[in-house]
Design a protein around this motif. Structure first.
Motif: not given
Length: 403
Positions: A251, A271-272, A275-276, A295, A300, A302, A304-306, A329
Motif C-alpha cells: 500500500i 499501479c501493477k 496493491d493500492g 487506474y 488496471v 480498480p 482488484n485494488k485497495s 474497488c
C-alpha cells in the motif's frame, strides 16, 4: 508505567525500520514534536514525561516478542536478530520548554535506525500523562457508550459484514493504555469480519488479530535526502520499498507531495506492482475518484485494488465513503482518535514528525495545508517548485475559483 513493551507501537515503524537496517543504516534523523491544540499547557508535565521516557529507554525486546515478529512473513530473520540487541537511548531524546508560552519542546536526534521507534510511544506517553492529570477521576462509561454506538452503526450499515472493513489506528492519540486495550478487545469480540485488525503490534498479538501498516510519511520524507535527485525521491522510495518487500506490504502512501505529484509518479509499473494506496489528507471522495480514474487510464481494473482511508475519520464519514466506492474497488478504513480517544473531552492533536535527515531539511506537503510541517521555509518553497505544487495562497484561490 505507560509503556512496558517495545511492541506497544505501530507496525509500520517495524516495516520502515527493516528498510532502514537493510538499505539506509547510516542515515541520521531528527524528529520534532508539535501540539496543534490551542490553549493546552503541557509544561507542568515535562518531568513526568521525561521519567516515562526514561523507563521506555530501559526496555528490551523479550524472546516471545521476537518470536512473534519472526512469525510475520515479511519480517526478516536478521532484522529480528538486530532487535534482540536493540534498546532506545536517552541520549537521543530531548525535552524542555518551547519558545512560546505553554509550549514544550520534544526532539529525537540520532541514527535513524536508533530513533525511529521513539515517535509512537512518546506520543502515547504525552497523551496519557496529560489526560490522567487533567481528568484524574474520569471513568470509562462515556467512552464505552460511544464505542457501542459506533459498533451498532456498523452492524446496521453492513449487517452481513459484506464490504465494510474497519481497522484501529489509535495508538499515538489514545486516552490511556487501559482504554486502548478495551477498545481493541471490544472490536474484536463484537464486530466480526468488519474488524480487520489493529496497527498496534502488541495488541494484535494479545488479541490474535492482524497487525496492519506499511509505510509512513517519514519514509518518503527521508528519501528526499537519501535519493539521487529530489524530483525522483518519491519514485526512489517506492522502488526501494518494492525491493525490500517483493510484493508484501503493497500500500503506497499518496500525500507527501500532494495527489497530483503522486499520480505523476505512480505510473503503470507502480499501479501493477502495488496493491493500492492510502489516503491521509484532503477530500477523501475526490481522492478516491481520482485514484479510480488513474487506474482505469492505465488499463488496471480498480476492483482488484485497495483504497485505504485514514484521515481523521469517524464512523459516519467512513460509511459514506464505503457507500460511494462499494463494488468499485476494495476499501478499508483506519480510524484512530475517534476510537481510542472519544471520551467526551477534547482530544489532543499532537504529532512528532521527521524534520531533517542527514542534516538536510525534509518536509511533507500534504493536500491539507495544516498538516504541512517543515522548519526551513526556503526548502519548503523549493520543494513546492520541484514538485510543481501551488503555494497555500494559490491553492486557496484555486479552491474558490476552480475554473
Amino acid at each position: 508505567m505507560i509503556i512496558n513493551s517495545l511492541l506497544d507501537t505501530d507496525l509500520y515503524k517495524f516495516s520502515m525500520m527493516q528498510v532502514v537496517l537493510h538499505q539506509f543504516p547510516a542515515a541520521h534523523a531528527e524528529y520534532r514534536f508539535k501540539c496543534r491544540n490551542d490553549n493546552v499547557n503541557l509544561r507542568p508535565y515535562i518531568d513526568e514525561i521525561r521519567e516515562e521516557v526514561r523507563h521506555l529507554c530501559s526496555l528490551r525486546f523479550k524472546q516471545d516478542e521476537l518470536d512473534y515478529l519472526r512469525s510475520l512473513r515479511f519480517i526478516k530473520s536478521d532484522f529480528v536478530d538486530f532487535l534482540g540487541l536493540f534498546q532506545l537511548s536517552e541520549r537521543h531524546f530531548f525535552i524542555g520548554e518551547g519558545d512560546s508560552p505553554n509550549e514544550i519542546s520534544i526532539e529525537a536526534k540520532g541514527p535513524w535506525l536508533h530513533t525511529i521507534l521513539f515517535e509512537i510511544p512518546v506520543l502515547a506517553i504525552v497523551n496519557e500523562v496529560y489526560f490522567r492529570n487533567n481528568y484524574p477521576s474520569m471513568d470509562l462509561a462515556e467512552g464505552r457508550r460511544r464505542l457501542q454506538s459506533k459498533i451498532e452503526q456498523v452492524h446496521a450499515f453492513d449487517p452481513e459484514a459484506a464490504f465494510f472493513r474497519l481497522a484501529e489506528y489509535g495508538t499515538r492519540r489514545r486516552f490511556s493504555r487501559e482504554w486502548h486495550y478495551e477498545v481493541v478487545r471490544t472490536l474484536r469480540e463484537q464486530m466480526g469480519q468488519c474488524f480487520v485488525g489493529t496497527s498496534n503490534v502488541l495488541l494484535a498479538r494479545e488479541y490474535d488479530t492482524l497487525p496492519l501498516g506499511t509505510m509512513g510519511h517519514e519514509y518518503l520524507q527521508a528519501c528526499q535526502a537519501l535519493g539521487p535527485r529530489l524530483r525522483d525521491s518519491q519514485i526512489f522510495a517506492f522502488e526501494r520499498w518494492a525491493r525490500e518487500y517483493r510484493g508484501d506490504l503493497g500500500i503506497a502512501l499518496s500525500d507527501v507531495y500532494g495527489l497530483d505529484a503522486f499520480l505523476r509518479d505512480f505510473d503503470l509499473y507502480f499501479c501493477k506492482l502495488f496493491d493500492g494506496a492510502r489516503h491521509d489528507s484532503g477530500d477523501p471522495f475526490e481522492w478516491g475518484e481520482r485514484m479510480l480514474a488513474h487506474y482505469q487510464s492505465h488499463r488496471v481494473d480498480p476492483k482488484n485494488k485497495s483504497l485505504i482511508f485514514s484521515d481523521g475519520l469517524d464512523i459516519p464519514l467512513a460509511m459514506k465513503i464505503a457507500e460511494r466506492f462499494k463494488d468499485r474497488c476494495k476499501t478499508s478504513f483506519g480510524i484512530g482518535t475517534n476510537l481510542t480517544n472519544d471520551m467526551g473531552v477534547p482530544a489532543l492533536q499532537i504529532v512528532m514528525k521527521m524534520v531533517r535527515c542527514n542534516g538536510q531539511p525534509v518536509a511533507k506537503i500534504s493536500d491539507e495545508p495544516s498538516k504541512t510541517m517543515c522548519d526551513d521555509p526556503a526548502y519548503l518553497a523549493y520543494l513546492r517548485h520541484v514538485f510543481n505544487m501551488p503555494t497555500p495562497d494559490e491553492a486557496a484561490t484555486i479552491a474558490r475559483d476552480p475554473g
